[in-house]
Design an enzyme around this catalytic site. Structure first.
Site, mmCIF file in Angstrom:
data_model
loop_
_atom_site.group_PDB
_atom_site.id
_atom_site.type_symbol
_atom_site.label_atom_id
_atom_site.label_comp_id
_atom_site.label_asym_id
_atom_site.label_seq_id
_atom_site.Cartn_x
_atom_site.Cartn_y
_atom_site.Cartn_z
ATOM 1 N N CYS A 86 -1.604 -0.012 -7.437
ATOM 2 C CA CYS A 86 -1.118 -0.407 -8.893
ATOM 3 C C CYS A 86 0.104 -0.673 -9.288
ATOM 4 O O CYS A 86 0.304 -1.830 -9.778
ATOM 5 C CB CYS A 86 -1.940 0.472 -9.902
ATOM 6 S SG CYS A 86 -3.590 1.133 -9.494
ATOM 7 N N HIS A 144 2.023 1.826 -16.687
ATOM 8 C CA HIS A 144 2.128 2.311 -15.522
ATOM 9 C C HIS A 144 3.488 1.572 -15.063
ATOM 10 O O HIS A 144 3.776 1.591 -13.657
ATOM 11 C CB HIS A 144 1.095 1.723 -14.354
ATOM 12 C CG HIS A 144 0.965 2.762 -13.356
ATOM 13 N ND1 HIS A 144 0.086 2.450 -12.222
ATOM 14 C CD2 HIS A 144 1.390 4.037 -13.109
ATOM 15 C CE1 HIS A 144 0.046 3.455 -11.679
ATOM 16 N NE2 HIS A 144 0.888 4.351 -11.914
HETATM 17 CA CA CA Z 1 -4.976 -0.855 -8.981
#
Ligand code: CA
Length: 477
Positions: A86, A144
């Site tokens: 990610c 994130h």
């Molecule tokens: Ca991911």
């Protein structure tokens, strides 16, 4: 004398007319600019497998709305992201640069006091670039890219934010119990924080995916008169696997409970995509809106029951299953409906495409290219002669050159495959000349990369050894 006066008057009249005309023209140009600047929408899913969309042949999960994007525009059969998990993948997408260039080589830990844990301020985000073009910007969903105050969306070019800062989140409102980061005791507690609207915690009543879709539609409606950039980063179908009955009941034909829940989560995203597309159409701004759809990495098949189809391995791997993703885009005024594009493209191209169309100059050298000339056949070449991947801690590498793939991921040596007739990377080629050429090309690319600038989730043990309650205060890991 009278003649001179007459001529002088005539010149003044002509000058006034010219000025008026010029002003009229510049107003016209300004108006034209504002009405022709394309809107940019990125819809990013999380851990969705290559095979888990209808346009890539999915049979058990219907995705009619995601498929609309491919039908309205183009599907990329060889669409990549720049990393297999990610955080780094998102850092590449949002900057248009290989994230290894600036040391974002790991999935970040949740460390809200550490200003190094995330996307460095030296990097320009797509939102920052588009602000220079007069765009209204919003990030929705998973961030994130840093939890430190200086690294949050409102400091990275976004006018608005609705979502959460960490790498995943619980989906049911009843589970969102933490009001303040000081209440967190463990690295996974941020999954249960209340959502943020800009910098404030809010009470949410809806299933998370539905809430994110609602916010996306509201943003588009609010900004129908402005050029806008919407970064809609669903955390679905990333674990935890949680879905409401509304979506689960669509999948009684799937007996495996895990796959059924995964399917329901994808279906919730699909409904959201449908609501967003409907809204663009109803406002009559769909024609001049670029909509990109892609997943941030390949599916972790065992973890969330995703399906990368015939691609080898999945999330975390530099074999195709980890980095080749479902990827489509539409821009009805330019891209022919129902196009299929088979040359390799990468998430980094979104930044390049958007900034070139909006005519803003990126702050740094970018690695992506504007895809539009390739999709409209103005350029018959390929966007990328070569693409590269690096996983610093695994000492894994990959590169693609035409159909040839050089890869080393948890294998003793680098391996060579021809994806044209071996997309599953099963038959190792022995071509030492090509092998050496590609290895040298990789080394040349890698020579410009940076060392990691922060510790990652893989260093969790080190992280967890810090006394509960203390880790939140540590300023550098
Ligand atoms: Ca991911």
């Amino acid at each position: 004398m009278r003649k001179i006066k007459y001529l002088f008057g005539l010149v003044l009249i002509l000058m006034a007319c010219a000025t008026k005309e010029k002003r009229k023209n510049s107003e016209f140009v300004k108006k034209l600019d504002n009405t022709t600047k394309p809107n940019i929408v990125i819809i990013l899913t999380d851990d969705q497998g290559y095979g888990d969309v209808g346009f890539n042949g999915c049979k058990d999960i219907s995705t009619p709305n995601i498929d609309r994007i491919a039908a309205n525009g183009v599907k990329f059969t060889n669409g990549y992201v720049s990393y297999a998990v990610c955080g780094p993948s998102r850092a590449g997408l949002i900057t248009g640069r290989y994230q290894d260039r600036f040391g974002f080589c790991r999935n970040p830990l949740f460390a809200p006091k550490d200003s190094n844990m995330g996307l460095p301020l030296s990097e320009q985000t797509l939102a920052e670039a588009l602000k220079g073009g007069g765009y209204q910007t919003m990030a929705i969903g998973k961030w994130h890219l840093g939890a430190h105050e200086s690294l949050r969306p409102l400091n990275r070019g976004f006018d608005e934010f609705f979502g959460f800062l960490t790498g995943g989140h619980n989906y049911f409102p009843k589970d969102l119990v933490f009001n303040d980061l000081s209440e967190l005791k463990g690295q996974w507690d941020p999954y249960r924080t209340k959502l943020l609207r800009n910098n404030n915690r809010v009470e949410e009543q809806e299933y998370l995916t539905d809430a994110l879709s609602r916010e996306a539609v509201a943003f588009v409606e609010r900004n129908q008169e402005n050029p806008f950039f919407l970064y809609l980063a669903y955390n679905a179908p990333h674990s935890p696997l949680q879905a409401t009955e509304k979506y689960l009941q669509r999948f009684d034909h799937i007996k495996d409970k895990k796959r059924k829940t995964y399917a329901a989560m994808v279906s919730a995203v699909d409904d959201g995509v449908g609501a967003l597309l409907n809204s663009l159409e109803a406002l009559n701004i769909d024609k001049n809106t670029l909509v990109f759809f892609l997943s941030d990495n390949g599916g972790p098949e065992l973890d969330n029951s995703s399906d990368n189809r015939e691609l080898r391995e999945g999330k975390g791997s530099l074999f195709e299953g980890g980095i080749r993703v479902p990827f489509a885009m539409q821009w009805p005024v330019k891209i022919p409906r129902g196009s299929v594009y088979n040359e390799p493209v990468i998430s980094l191209d979104i930044f390049a495409t958007a900034t070139e169309l909006v005519q803003v100059t990126p702050k740094s050298e970018i690695d992506g290219v504007n895809l539009i000339p390739f999709l409209t056949s103005k350029n018959s070449g390929v966007p990328h002669k070569q693409l590269f991947w690096r996983k610093y801690d695994d000492q894994s590498i990959a590169m693609r050159s035409g159909n040839m793939k050089l890869v080393q991921h948890k294998t003793p040596n680098k391996e060579l495959y021809n994806l044209a007739d071996d997309v599953s990377e099963t038959v190792m080629l022995k071509d030492s000349i090509l092998f050496n050429q590609l290895s040298t090309a990789f080394d040349n690319w890698d020579a410009k990369n940076s060392e990691p600038t922060f510790l990652g989730l893989i260093h969790g043990k080190q992280f967890d050894s810090i006394n509960p309650g203390r880790w939140m205060d540590i300023e550098k890991y």
